[in-house]
Design an enzyme around this catalytic site. Structure first.
Site, PDB file in Angstrom:
ATOM      1  N   CYS A  14      -1.888  -3.016   6.868  1.00 22.02           N
ATOM      2  CA  CYS A  14      -1.725  -1.512   7.374  1.00 22.02           C
ATOM      3  C   CYS A  14      -3.089  -1.470   8.157  1.00 22.02           C
ATOM      4  O   CYS A  14      -3.199  -0.723   9.178  1.00 22.02           O
ATOM      5  CB  CYS A  14      -1.750  -0.662   6.330  1.00 22.02           C
ATOM      6  SG  CYS A  14      -3.048  -0.469   5.306  1.00 22.02           S
ATOM      7  N   GLN A  18      -5.570  -0.464  -3.751  1.00 29.51           N
ATOM      8  CA  GLN A  18      -6.416  -1.661  -4.407  1.00 29.51           C
ATOM      9  C   GLN A  18      -7.360  -1.065  -5.428  1.00 29.51           C
ATOM     10  O   GLN A  18      -7.437  -1.830  -6.666  1.00 29.51           O
ATOM     11  CB  GLN A  18      -7.065  -2.185  -3.382  1.00 29.51           C
ATOM     12  CG  GLN A  18      -7.775  -3.567  -4.093  1.00 29.51           C
ATOM     13  CD  GLN A  18      -8.426  -4.486  -2.789  1.00 29.51           C
ATOM     14  OE1 GLN A  18      -8.249  -4.348  -1.623  1.00 29.51           O
ATOM     15  NE2 GLN A  18      -9.619  -5.071  -3.052  1.00 29.51           N
ATOM     16  N   HIS A  42      -5.292  -6.038   3.868  1.00 28.68           N
ATOM     17  CA  HIS A  42      -4.545  -4.960   4.186  1.00 28.68           C
ATOM     18  C   HIS A  42      -3.862  -4.995   5.328  1.00 28.68           C
ATOM     19  O   HIS A  42      -4.462  -4.641   6.562  1.00 28.68           O
ATOM     20  CB  HIS A  42      -5.116  -3.745   3.818  1.00 28.68           C
ATOM     21  CG  HIS A  42      -5.602  -3.458   2.316  1.00 28.68           C
ATOM     22  ND1 HIS A  42      -4.803  -2.485   1.654  1.00 28.68           N
ATOM     23  CD2 HIS A  42      -6.675  -3.974   1.800  1.00 28.68           C
ATOM     24  CE1 HIS A  42      -5.656  -2.560   0.485  1.00 28.68           C
ATOM     25  NE2 HIS A  42      -6.551  -3.527   0.417  1.00 28.68           N
ATOM     26  N   CYS A  79       0.845  -1.145  -0.142  1.00 30.30           N
ATOM     27  CA  CYS A  79      -0.067  -0.049  -0.018  1.00 30.30           C
ATOM     28  C   CYS A  79       0.945   1.277  -0.040  1.00 30.30           C
ATOM     29  O   CYS A  79       1.926   1.244   0.671  1.00 30.30           O
ATOM     30  CB  CYS A  79      -0.971  -0.022   1.317  1.00 30.30           C
ATOM     31  SG  CYS A  79      -0.393   0.841   2.583  1.00 30.30           S
ATOM     32  N   GLU A  80       0.540   2.079  -0.806  1.00 28.11           N
ATOM     33  CA  GLU A  80       1.501   3.320  -1.177  1.00 28.11           C
ATOM     34  C   GLU A  80       1.262   4.441   0.226  1.00 28.11           C
ATOM     35  O   GLU A  80       2.126   5.294   0.269  1.00 28.11           O
ATOM     36  CB  GLU A  80       1.062   4.096  -2.265  1.00 28.11           C
ATOM     37  CG  GLU A  80      -0.569   4.746  -2.186  1.00 28.11           C
ATOM     38  CD  GLU A  80      -0.857   5.495  -3.384  1.00 28.11           C
ATOM     39  OE1 GLU A  80      -0.071   5.193  -4.548  1.00 28.11           O
ATOM     40  OE2 GLU A  80      -1.659   6.259  -3.579  1.00 28.11           O
ATOM     41  N   HIS A  81       0.422   4.251   1.114  1.00 30.54           N
ATOM     42  CA  HIS A  81       0.350   4.957   2.435  1.00 30.54           C
ATOM     43  C   HIS A  81       1.094   4.628   3.555  1.00 30.54           C
ATOM     44  O   HIS A  81       1.371   5.282   4.464  1.00 30.54           O
ATOM     45  CB  HIS A  81      -0.947   4.897   2.769  1.00 30.54           C
ATOM     46  CG  HIS A  81      -2.334   5.631   1.849  1.00 30.54           C
ATOM     47  ND1 HIS A  81      -3.179   4.869   1.370  1.00 30.54           N
ATOM     48  CD2 HIS A  81      -2.103   6.569   1.002  1.00 30.54           C
ATOM     49  CE1 HIS A  81      -4.117   5.609   0.353  1.00 30.54           C
ATOM     50  NE2 HIS A  81      -3.220   6.717   0.081  1.00 30.54           N
ATOM     51  N   HIS A  82       1.273   3.309   3.544  1.00 34.26           N
ATOM     52  CA  HIS A  82       2.085   2.827   4.838  1.00 34.26           C
ATOM     53  C   HIS A  82       3.258   1.753   4.438  1.00 34.26           C
ATOM     54  O   HIS A  82       4.011   1.427   5.191  1.00 34.26           O
ATOM     55  CB  HIS A  82       1.212   1.822   5.859  1.00 34.26           C
ATOM     56  CG  HIS A  82      -0.150   2.540   6.346  1.00 34.26           C
ATOM     57  ND1 HIS A  82      -1.186   2.619   5.490  1.00 34.26           N
ATOM     58  CD2 HIS A  82      -0.167   3.582   7.223  1.00 34.26           C
ATOM     59  CE1 HIS A  82      -1.989   3.538   6.133  1.00 34.26           C
ATOM     60  NE2 HIS A  82      -1.230   4.109   7.167  1.00 34.26           N
TER      61      HIS A  82
HETATM   62 ZN   LIG Z   1      -2.137   1.259   4.003  1.00 32.83          ZN
END
Ligand SMILES: [Zn+2]
Length: 182
Positions: A142, A112, A140, A71-74
């Site tokens: 995260c 996703q 996920h 995931c690009e956020h975490h």
């Molecule tokens: Zn994430």
């Protein structure tokens, strides 16, 4: 990346010279380069030699393709299954290339929703089929590891184009064949 990963180890309270983690920066560097190798791949290169003219106009489905992405956020993994279907319009993609196309987009930092759409759009642009359907079901880390979601929650995303978008029977046939609850 190696120096930066060593800095991260220090920052989280580790001793980067400790035996067990001494080579961790090198291993993480290699792992991340592999897990993001999709940036260095090109859909044209992957698919152009595997497009064939075939007089087959029934639904083609590749089900249960394993997906592992970050995931690009975490920068934490999300993983699950991808199901791809399309209805050819004179051209098909070599079946073995479809999981590789999924891998190519999964081995990039992703959300996703975008992963799902990129797979569908690429097939659509490459062979202009009568329709494309892509469903991704993923968990996920995260969300799960941080306790944001319950352990078994699964995120489901779909991208339906052409006949799969316009015709409910076509869409339902696909969803039944990949065993997605409607
Ligand atoms: Zn994430």
């Amino acid at each position: 990346m190696i120096d930066e990963i060593r800095s991260i180890l220090k920052e989280i309270g580790e001793d980067p010279s400790r035996d067990g983690v001494q080579n961790t920066p090198l291993r993480v560097d290699r792992a991340f380069r592999f897990l993001t190798s999709g940036y260095r791949m090109d859909p044209d290169e992957l698919l152009n030699k595997a497009l064939f003219d075939v007089a087959y106009d029934e639904m083609v489905i590749v089900r249960d393709i394993e997906v592992f992405s970050l995931c690009e956020h975490h920068l934490l993994p999300f993983f699950g299954k991808c199901h791809v279907g399309y209805i050819p319009n004179g051209r098909v993609i070599g079946l073995s290339k479809i999981p590789r196309l999924v891998d190519m987009f999964a081995r990039r930092l992703q959300v996703q929703e975008r992963l799902t759409k990129q797979i569908a759009d690429t097939i659509n642009n490459k062979i202009h089929p009568r329709g494309v359907a892509v469903v991704v079901e993923a968990q996920h880390l995260c969300m799960i590891m941080r306790g944001v979601e319950k352990q078994n929650s699964v995120a489901v995303t779909s991208s339906m184009l052409g006949a799969f978008k316009d015709n409910q029977n076509t869409r339902n046939e696909f969803l039944n064949l990949v065993r997605i609850q409607k």
